[in-house]
Motif scaffolding. Structure first.
Motif, PDB file in Angstrom:
ATOM      1  N   TYR B 219       0.835  -1.210   0.000  1.00  0.00           N
ATOM      2  CA  TYR B 219       0.000   0.000   0.000  1.00  0.00           C
ATOM      3  C   TYR B 219       0.863   1.252   0.000  1.00  0.00           C
ATOM      4  N   LEU B 220       0.212   2.342  -0.355  1.00  0.00           N
ATOM      5  CA  LEU B 220       0.875   3.651  -0.357  1.00  0.00           C
ATOM      6  C   LEU B 220       0.498   4.355   0.931  1.00  0.00           C
ATOM      7  N   THR B 221       1.454   5.004   1.562  1.00  0.00           N
ATOM      8  CA  THR B 221       1.116   5.716   2.797  1.00  0.00           C
ATOM      9  C   THR B 221       1.965   6.967   2.965  1.00  0.00           C
ATOM     10  N   GLU B 222       1.444   7.872   3.800  1.00  0.00           N
ATOM     11  CA  GLU B 222       2.218   9.063   4.149  1.00  0.00           C
ATOM     12  C   GLU B 222       2.836   8.792   5.508  1.00  0.00           C
ATOM     13  N   LEU B 223       4.137   8.978   5.626  1.00  0.00           N
ATOM     14  CA  LEU B 223       4.811   8.686   6.892  1.00  0.00           C
ATOM     15  C   LEU B 223       4.597   9.856   7.856  1.00  0.00           C
ATOM     16  N   LYS B 224       3.879   9.580   8.941  1.00  0.00           N
ATOM     17  CA  LYS B 224       3.525  10.670   9.852  1.00  0.00           C
ATOM     18  C   LYS B 224       4.194  10.555  11.212  1.00  0.00           C
ATOM     19  N   THR B 225       4.540   9.327  11.597  1.00  0.00           N
ATOM     20  CA  THR B 225       5.076   9.124  12.940  1.00  0.00           C
ATOM     21  C   THR B 225       6.600   9.004  12.915  1.00  0.00           C
ATOM     22  N   PRO B 226       7.300   9.794  13.745  1.00  0.00           N
ATOM     23  CA  PRO B 226       8.758   9.651  13.772  1.00  0.00           C
ATOM     24  C   PRO B 226       9.173   8.296  14.342  1.00  0.00           C
ATOM     25  N   LYS B 227      10.069   7.648  13.669  1.00  0.00           N
ATOM     26  CA  LYS B 227      10.589   6.343  14.100  1.00  0.00           C
ATOM     27  C   LYS B 227      12.071   6.329  13.770  1.00  0.00           C
ATOM     28  N   ASP B 228      12.723   5.196  14.006  1.00  0.00           N
ATOM     29  CA  ASP B 228      14.126   5.077  13.645  1.00  0.00           C
ATOM     30  C   ASP B 228      14.271   5.297  12.134  1.00  0.00           C
ATOM     31  N   LYS B 229      15.091   6.269  11.754  1.00  0.00           N
ATOM     32  CA  LYS B 229      15.361   6.635  10.351  1.00  0.00           C
ATOM     33  C   LYS B 229      14.176   7.318   9.657  1.00  0.00           C
ATOM     34  N   ILE B 230      13.111   7.614  10.411  1.00  0.00           N
ATOM     35  CA  ILE B 230      11.992   8.373   9.841  1.00  0.00           C
ATOM     36  C   ILE B 230      11.797   9.606  10.719  1.00  0.00           C
ATOM     37  N   GLY B 231      11.984  10.783  10.144  1.00  0.00           N
ATOM     38  CA  GLY B 231      11.849  12.011  10.929  1.00  0.00           C
ATOM     39  C   GLY B 231      12.564  13.141  10.212  1.00  0.00           C
ATOM     40  N   ASN B 232      12.813  14.219  10.937  1.00  0.00           N
ATOM     41  CA  ASN B 232      13.455  15.359  10.290  1.00  0.00           C
ATOM     42  C   ASN B 232      14.884  15.561  10.779  1.00  0.00           C
ATOM     43  N   ARG B 233      15.495  14.479  11.273  1.00  0.00           N
ATOM     44  CA  ARG B 233      16.884  14.560  11.717  1.00  0.00           C
ATOM     45  C   ARG B 233      17.813  14.369  10.518  1.00  0.00           C
ATOM     46  N   GLY B 234      19.042  14.803  10.698  1.00  0.00           N
ATOM     47  CA  GLY B 234      19.998  14.792   9.576  1.00  0.00           C
ATOM     48  C   GLY B 234      20.184  13.454   8.889  1.00  0.00           C
ATOM     49  N   ASN B 235      20.243  12.375   9.680  1.00  0.00           N
ATOM     50  CA  ASN B 235      20.539  11.081   9.057  1.00  0.00           C
ATOM     51  C   ASN B 235      19.295  10.217   8.829  1.00  0.00           C
ATOM     52  N   ASP B 236      18.126  10.840   8.903  1.00  0.00           N
ATOM     53  CA  ASP B 236      16.895  10.082   8.626  1.00  0.00           C
ATOM     54  C   ASP B 236      16.790   9.796   7.128  1.00  0.00           C
ATOM     55  N   ILE B 237      16.332   8.607   6.806  1.00  0.00           N
ATOM     56  CA  ILE B 237      16.197   8.223   5.389  1.00  0.00           C
ATOM     57  C   ILE B 237      14.889   8.784   4.824  1.00  0.00           C
ATOM     58  N   PHE B 238      13.850   8.759   5.647  1.00  0.00           N
ATOM     59  CA  PHE B 238      12.553   9.288   5.216  1.00  0.00           C
ATOM     60  C   PHE B 238      12.205  10.525   6.047  1.00  0.00           C
ATOM     61  N   LYS B 239      11.626  11.536   5.385  1.00  0.00           N
ATOM     62  CA  LYS B 239      11.188  12.740   6.098  1.00  0.00           C
ATOM     63  C   LYS B 239       9.724  12.569   6.489  1.00  0.00           C
ATOM     64  N   LEU B 240       9.339  13.255   7.551  1.00  0.00           N
ATOM     65  CA  LEU B 240       7.927  13.189   7.951  1.00  0.00           C
ATOM     66  C   LEU B 240       7.089  13.829   6.853  1.00  0.00           C
ATOM     67  N   GLY B 241       5.974  13.210   6.532  1.00  0.00           N
ATOM     68  CA  GLY B 241       5.100  13.726   5.470  1.00  0.00           C
ATOM     69  C   GLY B 241       5.431  13.134   4.107  1.00  0.00           C
ATOM     70  N   GLU B 242       6.528  12.393   4.033  1.00  0.00           N
ATOM     71  CA  GLU B 242       6.936  11.790   2.751  1.00  0.00           C
ATOM     72  C   GLU B 242       6.045  10.579   2.440  1.00  0.00           C
ATOM     73  N   ASN B 243       5.727  10.395   1.169  1.00  0.00           N
ATOM     74  CA  ASN B 243       4.962   9.213   0.766  1.00  0.00           C
ATOM     75  C   ASN B 243       5.914   8.043   0.535  1.00  0.00           C
ATOM     76  N   ALA B 244       5.460   6.852   0.881  1.00  0.00           N
ATOM     77  CA  ALA B 244       6.292   5.661   0.681  1.00  0.00           C
ATOM     78  C   ALA B 244       5.397   4.494   0.317  1.00  0.00           C
ATOM     79  N   VAL B 245       5.974   3.523  -0.392  1.00  0.00           N
ATOM     80  CA  VAL B 245       5.239   2.285  -0.672  1.00  0.00           C
ATOM     81  C   VAL B 245       5.659   1.259   0.377  1.00  0.00           C
TER      82      VAL B 245
END
Lengths: 125, 320
Positions: B219-245
């Motif tokens: 499914y397609l989703t918008e990443l809303k919750t900060p988790k490991d490597k998901i967030g607005n920190r420098g080394n995060d792979i995904f940014k909050l609000g980014e769409n991902a499959v």
């Protein structure tokens, strides 16, 4: 049936021994082995192989240098070369292909795989 | 009588008011009291500030430890890659000799010597197993070999299932597809992503030897919750609000023990029997997913099942 001449160049003595035994046992090949590629051009001219099986990583002269030497020689330049190597990456293949290598076989291989590859290349000739 | 008493009290109070310095003392007392209240508030504020600083410090320390662990992991992986390339040539040559010697002996031994033939077969399988380990290590020590093209992820899932269908059927595993339609195409190396799914489906089949259900979701989703490597920190792979499959592979198998959960992606870690697993399957999975600048997570409960979640990048970053 005339035996096909196979030359194998590899720095592993035991690999040369067992590959020669296995190929000659079929009765279809005459095998010459070389542990060191230093005199490759003169040996090729003497033996006139139908196919050369060549290792890439060798201490004194590596497969790349051997290919360059052979391809620059008018007598040896048309003999098909198949590389046999433990390092069989796309990059290795690209380099060897540019140098005129016709096919590749990754080590370790079984006897039947080796024979199948030799026959395939000889038929293409 | 009562009246006269009241009068006396009033007159006494009135007389206190008139004592020289009393008003001044009361004012002073009021100020002291106010100072005391202010001081209490200041202490309360300081305690609260201190608590917040301690909390922030704790979070920073936790983050630092995570980054340190990631760095150690990355260095470990790089070292494995370097070692793999280095030893590959040295290991593959003797393996080649062993295999060809076995081929020779197979032909020389009379067919009636069944035990000896069985020994040779075992030797051959072991040599091939050793070769498989070296090949796997070599294949995934080189990130530059990614051949990414736009792919329909559902088609990749279906072709991967096809390759392990027999094993799933043999183990009486029911496959339940929940694949979303019209997902954006992903820029991935199809062969490698197939390898990811094959490994995950194989593991699921192994976890359900007596049958079970395998849920495969996309499914397609918008990443809303900060988790490991998901967030607005420098080394995060995904940014909050980014769409991902998202692709989920969930089984109802035996699950993974809590102690093993943080080790399952490490090279050579396996809970399978010696000849059944190389301990490289999930390491390969994670390496491939990281090569695609994507993420994989695992959740599991012993005795209840395991869920792997792959979060795929769909932005242009994969094209860089």
């Amino acid at each position: 049936m005339e035996k096909k001449k196979v030359m194998i160049v590899d720095d592993e003595e035991d690999f040369l021994k067992i590959t020669k035994i296995n190929l000659e046992k079929t009765g279809r090949y005459e095998v010459r082995t070389m542990l060191d590629a230093a005199d490759i051009v003169s040996e090729v001219k003497l033996f006139l192989p139908d196919i050369i099986l060549l290792d890439i990583l060798m201490p004194k002269m590596d497969g790349v240098e051997v290919c360059k030497l052979l391809k620059n020689d008018s007598a040896a330049g048309n003999i098909p070369i198949v590389t046999l190597s433990g390092l069989d990456t796309d990059k290795d293949r690209q380099i060897m292909h540019k140098l005129g290598v016709v096919d590749f076989l990754a080590k370790p291989m079984e006897k039947d795989e080796l024979i199948a590859k030799i026959e395939e290349v000889l038929q293409r000739k | 009588m009562v009246k006269s008493l009241k009068k006396t009290k009033t007159s006494r109070r009135g007389s206190r008011k008139n004592i020289p310095g009393c008003k001044k003392t009361r004012k002073k007392l009021g100020r002291v009291l106010q100072d005391k209240i202010n001081l209490r508030q200041a202490i309360k504020n300081a305690v609260e500030d201190n608590r917040k600083i301690k909390e922030e410090l704790g979070n920073s320390l936790k983050r630092l430890k995570e980054v340190q662990a990631q760095l150690i992991h990355a260095e470990k992986m790089e070292a494995v890659g370097r070692m793999a390339s280095g030893v590959a040539h040295e290991v593959k040559n003797p393996l080649g000799i062993i295999l060809q010697c076995i081929n020779y002996l197979e032909e020389e031994l009379p067919p009636e010597q069944k035990d000896n033939h069985q020994m040779l077969e075992m030797m051959k399988n072991s040599a091939k197993r050793a070769d498989k380990i070296v090949r796997t290590l070599l294949s995934f020590s080189r990130a530059e070999e990614l051949k990414a093209q736009e792919q329909d992820i559902n088609a990749v899932i279906e072709s991967s299932i096809g390759m392990v269908q027999d094993k799933l059927k043999f183990n009486s595993v029911e496959i339940i597809y929940q694949l979303a339609e019209s997902l954006p195409k992903l820029l991935v190396d199809r062969d490698k992503i197939e390898q990811v799914f094959i490994n995950l489906f194989n593991n699921a089949a192994d976890a359900m030897p007596k049958g079970g259900k395998l849920y495969v979701r996309s499914y397609l989703t918008e990443l809303k919750t900060p988790k490991d490597k998901i967030g607005n920190r420098g080394n995060d792979i995904f940014k909050l609000g980014e769409n991902a499959v998202i692709v989920e592979v969930e089984d109802t198998g035996e699950g993974i023990k809590e102690d093993n959960l943080n080790k399952i992606f490490d090279p050579f870690f396996t809970t399978k029997k010696r000849m059944e697993g190389t301990g490289l399957g999930l390491w390969v999975v994670k390496s491939i997913i990281e090569m695609h600048k994507s993420l994989i997570n695992v959740e599991s409960k012993s005795g209840q099942g395991t869920k792997f979640t792959v979060i795929f990048k769909i932005s242009d970053e994969m094209r860089s």
